[in-house]
Write an enzyme that holds these catalytic residues in place. Structure first.
Site, mmCIF file in Angstrom:
data_model
loop_
_atom_site.group_PDB
_atom_site.id
_atom_site.type_symbol
_atom_site.label_atom_id
_atom_site.label_comp_id
_atom_site.label_asym_id
_atom_site.label_seq_id
_atom_site.Cartn_x
_atom_site.Cartn_y
_atom_site.Cartn_z
ATOM 1 N N LYS A 176 -6.617 6.793 10.675
ATOM 2 C CA LYS A 176 -8.096 6.709 10.965
ATOM 3 C C LYS A 176 -8.239 6.632 12.646
ATOM 4 O O LYS A 176 -8.340 5.253 13.080
ATOM 5 C CB LYS A 176 -8.771 5.459 10.384
ATOM 6 C CG LYS A 176 -8.905 5.752 8.769
ATOM 7 C CD LYS A 176 -9.907 4.303 8.457
ATOM 8 C CE LYS A 176 -9.960 4.102 7.194
ATOM 9 N NZ LYS A 176 -10.792 3.030 6.418
ATOM 10 N N ASP A 201 -4.869 2.008 10.388
ATOM 11 C CA ASP A 201 -6.287 1.797 10.647
ATOM 12 C C ASP A 201 -6.517 1.263 12.149
ATOM 13 O O ASP A 201 -6.530 1.891 13.230
ATOM 14 C CB ASP A 201 -6.827 0.728 9.777
ATOM 15 C CG ASP A 201 -8.127 0.375 9.582
ATOM 16 O OD1 ASP A 201 -8.875 0.762 10.614
ATOM 17 O OD2 ASP A 201 -8.793 0.116 8.507
ATOM 18 N N PHE A 220 -13.935 4.075 3.806
ATOM 19 C CA PHE A 220 -12.841 3.093 3.162
ATOM 20 C C PHE A 220 -12.453 3.876 1.897
ATOM 21 O O PHE A 220 -13.069 4.219 1.343
ATOM 22 C CB PHE A 220 -13.629 1.794 2.760
ATOM 23 C CG PHE A 220 -12.662 0.802 2.449
ATOM 24 C CD1 PHE A 220 -12.026 0.013 3.467
ATOM 25 C CD2 PHE A 220 -12.266 0.655 1.161
ATOM 26 C CE1 PHE A 220 -11.223 -1.175 3.406
ATOM 27 C CE2 PHE A 220 -11.162 -0.500 0.919
ATOM 28 C CZ PHE A 220 -10.739 -1.260 2.240
ATOM 29 N N ASP A 262 -6.003 -0.111 -1.561
ATOM 30 C CA ASP A 262 -6.815 -1.097 -2.475
ATOM 31 C C ASP A 262 -8.219 -1.755 -1.718
ATOM 32 O O ASP A 262 -8.131 -1.594 -0.516
ATOM 33 C CB ASP A 262 -5.732 -2.263 -2.638
ATOM 34 C CG ASP A 262 -5.578 -3.280 -1.649
ATOM 35 O OD1 ASP A 262 -5.212 -2.801 -0.412
ATOM 36 O OD2 ASP A 262 -5.974 -4.538 -1.588
ATOM 37 N N ARG A 274 -5.458 0.427 -6.814
ATOM 38 C CA ARG A 274 -4.114 0.827 -6.077
ATOM 39 C C ARG A 274 -3.585 2.023 -7.124
ATOM 40 O O ARG A 274 -2.910 2.924 -6.660
ATOM 41 C CB ARG A 274 -2.988 -0.129 -6.064
ATOM 42 C CG ARG A 274 -3.255 -1.082 -4.867
ATOM 43 C CD ARG A 274 -2.157 -1.874 -4.743
ATOM 44 N NE ARG A 274 -2.261 -3.313 -3.772
ATOM 45 C CZ ARG A 274 -2.412 -3.310 -2.555
ATOM 46 N NH1 ARG A 274 -2.251 -2.060 -2.044
ATOM 47 N NH2 ARG A 274 -2.640 -4.528 -2.174
ATOM 48 N N GLY A 314 0.833 -1.186 0.076
ATOM 49 C CA GLY A 314 0.098 -0.115 0.011
ATOM 50 C C GLY A 314 0.881 1.328 0.079
ATOM 51 O O GLY A 314 0.489 2.273 -0.476
ATOM 52 N N GLU A 331 4.139 4.155 5.950
ATOM 53 C CA GLU A 331 2.911 3.320 5.979
ATOM 54 C C GLU A 331 2.027 4.312 4.986
ATOM 55 O O GLU A 331 1.969 5.555 5.076
ATOM 56 C CB GLU A 331 2.307 3.228 7.334
ATOM 57 C CG GLU A 331 2.469 1.919 7.792
ATOM 58 C CD GLU A 331 1.696 0.847 7.122
ATOM 59 O OE1 GLU A 331 1.205 0.955 5.943
ATOM 60 O OE2 GLU A 331 1.397 -0.137 7.696
ATOM 61 N N ASP A 332 0.961 3.704 4.357
ATOM 62 C CA ASP A 332 -0.044 4.478 3.684
ATOM 63 C C ASP A 332 -1.197 4.914 4.623
ATOM 64 O O ASP A 332 -1.655 5.767 4.594
ATOM 65 C CB ASP A 332 -0.573 3.699 2.575
ATOM 66 C CG ASP A 332 -1.176 2.081 2.812
ATOM 67 O OD1 ASP A 332 -0.467 1.710 3.784
ATOM 68 O OD2 ASP A 332 -1.735 1.611 2.189
HETATM 69 C C1 PRP Z 1 -2.989 -2.089 4.771
HETATM 70 C C2 PRP Z 1 -2.330 -0.923 4.893
HETATM 71 C C3 PRP Z 1 -1.570 -1.000 6.312
HETATM 72 C C4 PRP Z 1 -2.571 -1.858 7.185
HETATM 73 C C5 PRP Z 1 -3.315 -0.845 7.952
HETATM 74 O O1 PRP Z 1 -2.210 -3.149 4.384
HETATM 75 O O2 PRP Z 1 -1.611 -0.684 3.756
HETATM 76 O O3 PRP Z 1 -0.301 -1.459 6.172
HETATM 77 O O4 PRP Z 1 -3.551 -2.388 6.388
HETATM 78 O O5 PRP Z 1 -4.246 -1.683 8.972
HETATM 79 P P1 PRP Z 1 -4.034 -2.075 10.400
HETATM 80 O O6 PRP Z 1 -3.656 -0.626 10.957
HETATM 81 O O7 PRP Z 1 -5.583 -2.324 10.758
HETATM 82 O O8 PRP Z 1 -2.896 -2.732 10.525
HETATM 83 P P2 PRP Z 1 -2.810 -4.590 3.977
HETATM 84 O O9 PRP Z 1 -2.624 -5.503 4.883
HETATM 85 O O10 PRP Z 1 -3.957 -4.311 3.410
HETATM 86 O O11 PRP Z 1 -1.622 -4.951 2.843
HETATM 87 P P3 PRP Z 1 -1.320 -4.126 1.529
HETATM 88 O O12 PRP Z 1 -0.589 -2.792 2.070
HETATM 89 O O13 PRP Z 1 -0.617 -4.919 0.356
HETATM 90 O O14 PRP Z 1 -2.678 -3.320 0.929
#
Ligand code: PRP
Length: 172
Positions: A128, A100, A149, A156, A162, A41, A96-97
């Site tokens: 968030k 959550d 979302f 994604d 993405r 991400g 980080e992107d």
């Molecule tokens: C997403 C995003 C963060 C994480 C945040 O990654 O890129 O890394 O979730 O969520 P959290 O705070 O609840 O842990 P994802 O697992 O979807 O993988 P990706 O980066 O490949 O999209």
């Protein structure tokens, strides 16, 4: 579901990224900087942030996945660190992107701390806070949002969207 209305335009993302880069430049001392990108991400944000930093840095990568599919987190984080790079004694910036629940960042920070860095700081484009399940925050944050979302600019839904250049809400 389709990508809906634009929440953050390309231009707004670029301007905020440049501001974050200036904040980072003022906060992280000179010396060895190692930037760790959390794939997939954070790819787009990391590239733009690293360019805006305009500073020599080595790069590492971790792959974290928590969403099994759809829009809800599975609650379990699978962290792969084979390409994390040389961490010991260096100033580390994790990119980080989105934060959550906070689980991914918490686990990533712990993994990096165990390798003996000089310091660890984190930059997240989106936060968030209302979704947080574990206690963690990034030192550098782009935008705080409610529980909507978001997709695009690396974010994604089931691996789609993405490559959108802006960030959009998911829905009609
Ligand atoms: C997403 C995003 C963060 C994480 C945040 O990654 O890129 O890394 O979730 O969520 P959290 O705070 O609840 O842990 P994802 O697992 O979807 O993988 P990706 O980066 O490949 O999209």
């Amino acid at each position: 579901m389709s990508a809906g209305k634009i929440v953050f335009t390309q231009d707004r993302i670029r301007r905020r990224t440049e501001e974050i880069a200036r904040e980072i430049a003022g906060a992280i001392p000179g010396g060895d900087l190692h930037v760790i990108v959390t794939l997939k991400g954070a790819l787009f944000f990391a590239v733009d942030l690293i360019r805006a930093l305009g500073r020599e840095a080595t790069l590492g990568f971790i792959t974290a996945s928590s969403y099994g599919g759809g829009t809800e987190s599975s609650g379990e984080v699978d962290l792969r660190t084979e390409d994390i790079g040389e961490v010991a004694g260096r100033h580390v910036l994790i990119v980080e992107d989105i934060i959550d629940t906070g689980r991914t960042l918490k686990i990533a920070v712990a993994a990096i701390q165990s390798l003996g860095p000089a310091s660890v700081r984190t930059a997240a484009l989106i936060d968030k806070p209302s979704r947080r399940e574990v206690e963690i925050d990034a030192e550098f944050t782009g935008f705080r949002v409610d529980d909507i979302f978001l997709v695009g600019y690396g974010l994604d839904c089931d691996q789609e969207y993405r490559t959108l250049p802006d960030i959009r809400s998911l829905g009609p």
